[in-house]
Design an enzyme around this catalytic site. Structure first.
Site, short mmCIF file in Angstrom:
data_model
loop_
_atom_site.label_atom_id
_atom_site.label_comp_id
_atom_site.label_asym_id
_atom_site.label_seq_id
_atom_site.Cartn_x
_atom_site.Cartn_y
_atom_site.Cartn_z
N ASN A 95 0.87 -1.17 0.00
CA ASN A 95 0.00 0.00 0.00
C ASN A 95 0.91 1.22 0.00
O ASN A 95 1.48 1.57 1.02
CB ASN A 95 -0.89 -0.03 1.25
CG ASN A 95 -1.72 1.23 1.39
OD1 ASN A 95 -1.76 2.07 0.50
ND2 ASN A 95 -2.39 1.37 2.53
N LYS A 111 0.20 4.24 -0.29
CA LYS A 111 -0.43 5.44 0.30
C LYS A 111 -0.17 6.65 -0.62
O LYS A 111 -0.05 6.47 -1.83
CB LYS A 111 0.05 5.65 1.74
CG LYS A 111 -0.16 4.36 2.58
CD LYS A 111 0.03 4.54 4.05
CE LYS A 111 -0.19 3.20 4.75
NZ LYS A 111 -0.08 3.28 6.20
N HIS A 124 -9.46 1.32 4.98
CA HIS A 124 -8.19 1.49 5.70
C HIS A 124 -8.43 2.42 6.90
O HIS A 124 -9.20 3.36 6.80
CB HIS A 124 -7.12 2.05 4.76
CG HIS A 124 -5.75 1.98 5.34
ND1 HIS A 124 -5.31 2.87 6.29
CD2 HIS A 124 -4.74 1.09 5.15
CE1 HIS A 124 -4.06 2.53 6.65
NE2 HIS A 124 -3.71 1.45 5.97
N GLU A 148 -6.77 4.78 8.00
CA GLU A 148 -6.53 6.20 7.71
C GLU A 148 -7.76 6.83 7.09
O GLU A 148 -8.07 8.00 7.33
CB GLU A 148 -5.29 6.33 6.81
CG GLU A 148 -4.02 6.06 7.60
CD GLU A 148 -2.88 5.45 6.81
OE1 GLU A 148 -2.92 5.47 5.56
OE2 GLU A 148 -1.94 4.95 7.45
N GLU A 186 -5.29 -4.79 10.62
CA GLU A 186 -4.27 -3.77 10.86
C GLU A 186 -4.58 -3.05 12.16
O GLU A 186 -5.40 -2.12 12.16
CB GLU A 186 -4.24 -2.76 9.71
CG GLU A 186 -3.95 -3.35 8.35
CD GLU A 186 -3.36 -2.33 7.40
OE1 GLU A 186 -2.33 -2.65 6.79
OE2 GLU A 186 -3.90 -1.21 7.28
N GLY A 237 2.68 2.34 10.87
CA GLY A 237 3.66 3.42 10.71
C GLY A 237 4.36 3.80 12.00
O GLY A 237 5.04 4.83 12.06
N SER A 276 3.57 -2.05 10.40
CA SER A 276 5.02 -2.10 10.62
C SER A 276 5.64 -3.45 10.28
O SER A 276 6.56 -3.91 10.96
CB SER A 276 5.36 -1.70 12.07
OG SER A 276 4.93 -0.38 12.33
#
Ligand code: 13P
Length: 244
Positions: free
Chosen positions: A8, A10, A97, A99, A167, A173, A207
Site C-alpha cells: 500500500n 499510500k 483502511h 486512515e 491492521e 507506521g 510495521s
C-alpha cells in the site's frame, strides 16, 4: 495457500519514482521463481500512477487501488469508481483502511457499499479492520473487529472476491507490531467470524518489515501482509516476500 504480499503505497512518490518502483519490483519478482511459487504480489499505487505502473509490471504483479467510490459513475467530484479501477487494469482495491476511517470519517456502512461496487466490477476487495490502542487497552479489540467485519462486508462477500486485512491502528507506521500471540488470537477470531471459512485470505498489516516478517508469517491464519512504509523500497518489499 500462497502468501499475498501487498504494498500500500499510500500518498507517496512521484510518477518517476512510482514507475521505477513498479518496474524494479516486477524485475526482482520475475528473477526468482521460488518467490513466485510461494507468494502472490500486489502493488497499490496512488490513482494517478495506476496506468503507468500497470505498464511497468507483468502478470506476476497485480495492481490495486487504495479506495473506490460507492457509486459507479456520475456527478461525484473527486471520486474514482470501481469500474474505472478495473478499466485501468486493477484486480484489487483496498477499502476501509484505518486512515480513511479516521481522516475521512468512513463508516462500516459506507465501506460495505464500496465493497459491493468493487465486487460488482469484478475487483477483489481488501477490507481493513483493526482496533485503536485505547480499544485494545480496554480489552475491546475483538468486539471492535467483530463489529467491523459484520458491518463492513456486504452480502456479495465470498472468499474469492474478498481479502481481510487486520491492521491494528496503533501498529501502523509506528514501528510497533502486535505480539505473535495477539496476531494469532485475532486472526483465529477473524477466521471464526468468517464461519471458519479457511479459504478467506487474512493479511496482517502494521510495521511489517523484512526483520519481523518470518515470525509473522509463521503464525497460523496469516495469509500474507499489507505493507505500508516497507513497500516503498524494492529491497524491503522483496525481503518480506523472502521471509514467506
Ligand atoms: P506500515 O507498514 O507503514 O506500518 O503501514 C501499514 C499499512 O497501513 C498498510 O496498509
Amino acid at each position: 495457500m500462497k502468501k499475498l504480499i501487498a504494498g500500500n503505497w499510500k500518498m507517496n512518490g512521484t510518477l518517476e519514482s512510482g514507475v521505477g518502483l513498479a518496474s524494479s519490483i516486477n524485475a526482482a519478482v520475475n528473477e526468482n521463481s521460488a518467490l513466485l511459487d510461494a507468494c502472490d504480489f500486489l502493488i497499490c499505487p496512488p490513482f494517478v500512477f495506476l496506468q503507468s505502473a500497470k505498464a511497468a509490471i507483468g502478470p506476476a504483479v497485480a495492481l490495486g487501488g487504495q479506495d473506490c467510490s460507492p457509486f459507479d459513475n456520475g456527478a461525484y467530484t473527486g471520486d474514482i469508481s470501481a469500474p474505472m479501477l478495473k478499466d485501468m487494469g486493477a484486480g484489487y482495491v483496498i477499502l476501509g483502511h484505518s486512515e480513511r476511517r479516521q481522516y475521512y470519517k468512513e463508516t462500516d456502512a459506507l465501506i460495505a457499499e464500496k465493497a459491493k461496487k468493487a465486487h460488482d466490477a469484478g475487483l477483489i476487495a481488501i477490507v481493513c479492520v483493526g482496533e485503536t490502542e485505547g480499544e485494545r487497552d480496554t480489552g475491546q479489540e475483538q468486539e471492535i473487529v467483530g463489529s467491523q467485519l459484520l458491518r463492513s462486508l456486504p452480502d456479495t462477500t465470498t472468499a474469492e472476491n474478498t481479502v481481510i486485512a487486520y491492521e491494528p491502528v496503533w501498529a501502523i507506521g509506528t514501528g510497533k507490531t502486535a505480539s505473535a500471540d495477539d496476531i494469532r488470537d485475532m486472526h483465529a477470531f477473524i477466521r471464526e467470524k468468517l464461519d471458519n471459512n479457511g479459504d478467506f485470505r487474512i493479511l496482517y498489516g502494521g510495521s511489517v518489515k523484512p526483520g519481523n516478517a518470518a515470525e509473522i508469517f509463521a503464525i497460523p491464519n496469516v495469509d500474507g501482509a499489507l505493507i505500508g512504509g516497507a513497500s516503498l523500497k524494492t529491497e524491503d518489499f522483496l525481503g518480506i516476500a523472502q521471509a514467506a
